[in-house]
Design a protein around this motif. Structure first.
Motif, PDB file in Angstrom:
ATOM      1  N   VAL A  71       0.849  -1.194   0.000  1.00 12.70           N
ATOM      2  CA  VAL A  71       0.000   0.000   0.000  1.00 12.70           C
ATOM      3  C   VAL A  71       0.888   1.249   0.000  1.00 12.70           C
ATOM      4  CG1 VAL A  71      -1.730   1.306   1.318  1.00 12.70           C
ATOM      5  CG2 VAL A  71      -1.855  -1.201   1.211  1.00 12.70           C
ATOM      6  N   PRO A  72       0.634   2.182  -0.909  1.00 12.80           N
ATOM      7  CA  PRO A  72       1.447   3.409  -0.956  1.00 12.80           C
ATOM      8  C   PRO A  72       1.315   4.228   0.332  1.00 12.80           C
ATOM      9  CG  PRO A  72       0.186   3.151  -2.980  1.00 12.80           C
ATOM     10  CD  PRO A  72      -0.333   2.130  -2.008  1.00 12.80           C
ATOM     11  N   TYR A  73       2.412   4.812   0.752  1.00 15.63           N
ATOM     12  CA  TYR A  73       2.429   5.638   1.960  1.00 15.63           C
ATOM     13  C   TYR A  73       1.428   6.776   1.824  1.00 15.63           C
ATOM     14  CZ  TYR A  73       3.969   8.594   5.745  1.00 15.63           C
ATOM     15  OH  TYR A  73       3.999   9.363   6.880  1.00 15.63           O
ATOM     16  N   GLY A  74       0.630   6.986   2.863  1.00 13.15           N
ATOM     17  CA  GLY A  74      -0.336   8.075   2.879  1.00 13.15           C
ATOM     18  C   GLY A  74      -1.671   7.745   2.229  1.00 13.15           C
ATOM     19  N   LEU A  75      -1.818   6.547   1.659  1.00 13.53           N
ATOM     20  CA  LEU A  75      -3.075   6.183   0.998  1.00 13.53           C
ATOM     21  C   LEU A  75      -3.780   5.029   1.706  1.00 13.53           C
ATOM     22  CD1 LEU A  75      -2.139   6.530  -2.780  1.00 13.53           C
ATOM     23  CD2 LEU A  75      -3.424   8.111  -1.345  1.00 13.53           C
ATOM     24  N   GLY A  76      -3.444   4.844   2.960  1.00 14.95           N
ATOM     25  CA  GLY A  76      -4.049   3.768   3.727  1.00 14.95           C
ATOM     26  C   GLY A  76      -5.437   4.108   4.227  1.00 14.95           C
ATOM     27  N   SER A  77      -6.053   3.105   4.783  1.00 13.66           N
ATOM     28  CA  SER A  77      -7.370   3.259   5.371  1.00 13.66           C
ATOM     29  C   SER A  77      -7.404   2.420   6.644  1.00 13.66           C
ATOM     30  CB  SER A  77      -8.441   2.809   4.366  1.00 13.66           C
ATOM     31  OG  SER A  77      -9.730   3.089   4.861  1.00 13.66           O
ATOM     32  N   ILE A 110      -5.975  -2.791  -5.063  1.00 18.33           N
ATOM     33  CA  ILE A 110      -6.622  -1.491  -5.268  1.00 18.33           C
ATOM     34  C   ILE A 110      -6.994  -0.929  -3.905  1.00 18.33           C
ATOM     35  CG2 ILE A 110      -7.464  -1.991  -7.588  1.00 18.33           C
ATOM     36  CD1 ILE A 110     -10.247  -2.545  -6.355  1.00 18.33           C
ATOM     37  N   GLY A 111      -7.178   0.388  -3.854  1.00 17.62           N
ATOM     38  CA  GLY A 111      -7.511   1.005  -2.586  1.00 17.62           C
ATOM     39  C   GLY A 111      -8.310   2.277  -2.743  1.00 17.62           C
ATOM     40  N   LEU A 112      -8.848   2.701  -1.630  1.00 19.28           N
ATOM     41  CA  LEU A 112      -9.553   3.970  -1.523  1.00 19.28           C
ATOM     42  C   LEU A 112      -9.097   4.589  -0.213  1.00 19.28           C
ATOM     43  CD1 LEU A 112     -11.714   5.874  -2.727  1.00 19.28           C
ATOM     44  CD2 LEU A 112     -13.393   4.663  -1.318  1.00 19.28           C
ATOM     45  N   ALA A 113      -8.373   5.666  -0.301  1.00 19.20           N
ATOM     46  CA  ALA A 113      -7.808   6.298   0.896  1.00 19.20           C
ATOM     47  C   ALA A 113      -8.911   6.874   1.779  1.00 19.20           C
ATOM     48  CB  ALA A 113      -6.830   7.391   0.492  1.00 19.20           C
ATOM     49  N   GLY A 114      -8.711   6.778   3.068  1.00 18.75           N
ATOM     50  CA  GLY A 114      -9.649   7.369   4.021  1.00 18.75           C
ATOM     51  C   GLY A 114     -10.842   6.472   4.284  1.00 18.75           C
ATOM     52  N   HIS A 138       4.164  -0.253  -3.555  1.00 20.48           N
ATOM     53  CA  HIS A 138       4.019   1.045  -2.874  1.00 20.48           C
ATOM     54  C   HIS A 138       3.872   2.228  -3.828  1.00 20.48           C
ATOM     55  CE1 HIS A 138       4.928  -1.055   0.852  1.00 20.48           C
ATOM     56  NE2 HIS A 138       5.914  -1.634   0.199  1.00 20.48           N
ATOM     57  N   GLU A 139       3.583   1.974  -5.099  1.00 10.97           N
ATOM     58  CA  GLU A 139       3.364   3.036  -6.089  1.00 10.97           C
ATOM     59  C   GLU A 139       1.917   2.946  -6.556  1.00 10.97           C
ATOM     60  OE1 GLU A 139       5.557   5.391  -7.011  1.00 10.97           O
ATOM     61  OE2 GLU A 139       7.067   4.524  -5.666  1.00 10.97           O
ATOM     62  N   GLU A 140       1.238   4.095  -6.636  1.00 11.92           N
ATOM     63  CA  GLU A 140      -0.155   4.081  -7.051  1.00 11.92           C
ATOM     64  C   GLU A 140      -0.333   4.613  -8.458  1.00 11.92           C
ATOM     65  OE1 GLU A 140      -0.908   8.493  -5.942  1.00 11.92           O
ATOM     66  OE2 GLU A 140       0.441   7.039  -5.068  1.00 11.92           O
ATOM     67  N   THR A 141      -1.388   4.125  -9.102  1.00 15.72           N
ATOM     68  CA  THR A 141      -1.839   4.634 -10.397  1.00 15.72           C
ATOM     69  C   THR A 141      -3.374   4.681 -10.326  1.00 15.72           C
ATOM     70  OG1 THR A 141      -1.945   2.393 -11.335  1.00 15.72           O
ATOM     71  CG2 THR A 141       0.075   3.656 -11.727  1.00 15.72           C
ATOM     72  N   PRO A 142      -4.005   5.560 -11.093  1.00 13.47           N
ATOM     73  CA  PRO A 142      -5.477   5.591 -11.083  1.00 13.47           C
ATOM     74  C   PRO A 142      -6.036   4.252 -11.577  1.00 13.47           C
ATOM     75  CG  PRO A 142      -4.595   7.552 -12.128  1.00 13.47           C
ATOM     76  CD  PRO A 142      -3.440   6.617 -11.936  1.00 13.47           C
ATOM     77  N   PHE A 143      -7.094   3.782 -10.931  1.00 17.22           N
ATOM     78  CA  PHE A 143      -7.753   2.557 -11.346  1.00 17.22           C
ATOM     79  C   PHE A 143      -9.123   2.859 -11.943  1.00 17.22           C
ATOM     80  CE2 PHE A 143     -10.390  -1.267 -10.373  1.00 17.22           C
ATOM     81  CZ  PHE A 143      -9.734  -2.148 -11.199  1.00 17.22           C
ATOM     82  N   MET A 144      -9.956   3.563 -11.181  1.00 17.31           N
ATOM     83  CA  MET A 144     -11.266   3.958 -11.705  1.00 17.31           C
ATOM     84  C   MET A 144     -11.903   4.999 -10.790  1.00 17.31           C
ATOM     85  SD  MET A 144     -13.854   0.739 -10.836  1.00 17.31           S
ATOM     86  CE  MET A 144     -15.317   1.509 -11.528  1.00 17.31           C
ATOM     87  N   THR A 145     -12.843   5.709 -11.348  1.00 14.97           N
ATOM     88  CA  THR A 145     -13.656   6.657 -10.583  1.00 14.97           C
ATOM     89  C   THR A 145     -15.041   6.049 -10.449  1.00 14.97           C
ATOM     90  OG1 THR A 145     -12.409   8.531 -11.444  1.00 14.97           O
ATOM     91  CG2 THR A 145     -14.595   8.996 -10.525  1.00 14.97           C
TER      92      THR A 145
END
Length: 147
Positions: A71-77, A110-114, A138-145
Motif C-alpha cells: 500500500v502506498p504511503y499516505g493512501l491507507g485506510s 486497489i484502494g480507496l484512501a480514508g 508502494h506506487e499508485e496509479t489511477p484505477f477507476m472513478t
C-alpha cells in the motif's frame, strides 16, 4: 402460463441476476483491522452478504500488513483485505472490486484512501466521486472513478 407463475419466474430471474452480479468474486477473504473498528466489521458483513466467507484478524500490526501488501504511503485506510491473490485497501466500492476480478490486472491491489461516507461499511449518501487507485510495490496509479 398464468400471471402468478410468470411473476414467480420473473422474480427468480431478477434475484439470480442480482446475486450473480458479483459472481467473479473469490469465495474467501481475510480482513485485517483494528479491534475497535466497527466500520471494518460492517465491510466484512457486506462481503459475507455477497457470498465471500470473510475471516477477521484484529490482533496484528496493521502497518506491517500494509507494508507487506504494498500500500502506498499516505493512501491507507482502516482495514486491509487479502482476497483472491489481491489486496483491497479500505472501503473500496464493490463496483471497483468486481472490475478488479473481471479484468485481473497485473497489480498488487486497489484502494480507496480514508473512510469515505457512502462506501460499504460507511453509512450515508455519496457526496463526491470516489477515486480508486491501483497499487504495486508502494506506487499508485489511477484505477477507476466511482460516481
Amino acid at each position: 402460463m398464468n400471471r402468478l407463475t410468470a411473476s414467480i419466474c420473473l422474480s427468480g430471474a431478477l434475484l439470480l441476476g442480482a446475486t450473480s452480479a458479483y459472481a467473479a468474486l473469490p469465495t474467501e477473504a481475510t480482513l485485517y483491522k483494528n479491534p475497535q473498528c466497527g466500520c471494518c466489521d460492517a465491510y466484512a458483513r457486506h462481503l459475507e452478504e455477497l457470498g465471500v466467507n470473510t475471516t477477521i484478524v484484529d490482533d496484528v500490526e496493521l502497518g506491517d500488513i500494509k507494508q507487506q501488501a504494498g500500500v502506498p504511503y499516505g493512501l491507507g485506510s482502516c482495514h486491509t483485505i487479502k482476497i483472491g491473490g489481491y489486496w483491497i485497501e479500505g472501503h473500496v466500492p464493490m463496483e471497483a472490486v468486481q472490475r478488479l476480478f473481471e479484468e485481473q490486472p497485473d497489480v498488487d491491489g486497489i484502494g480507496l484512501a480514508g473512510m469515505l461516507i457512502g462506501t460499504p461499511g460507511m453509512p450515508g449518501p455519496q457526496d463526491s466521486p470516489y477515486q480508486v487507485y491501483a497499487f504495486t510495490d508502494h506506487e499508485e496509479t489511477p484505477f477507476m472513478t466511482v460516481e
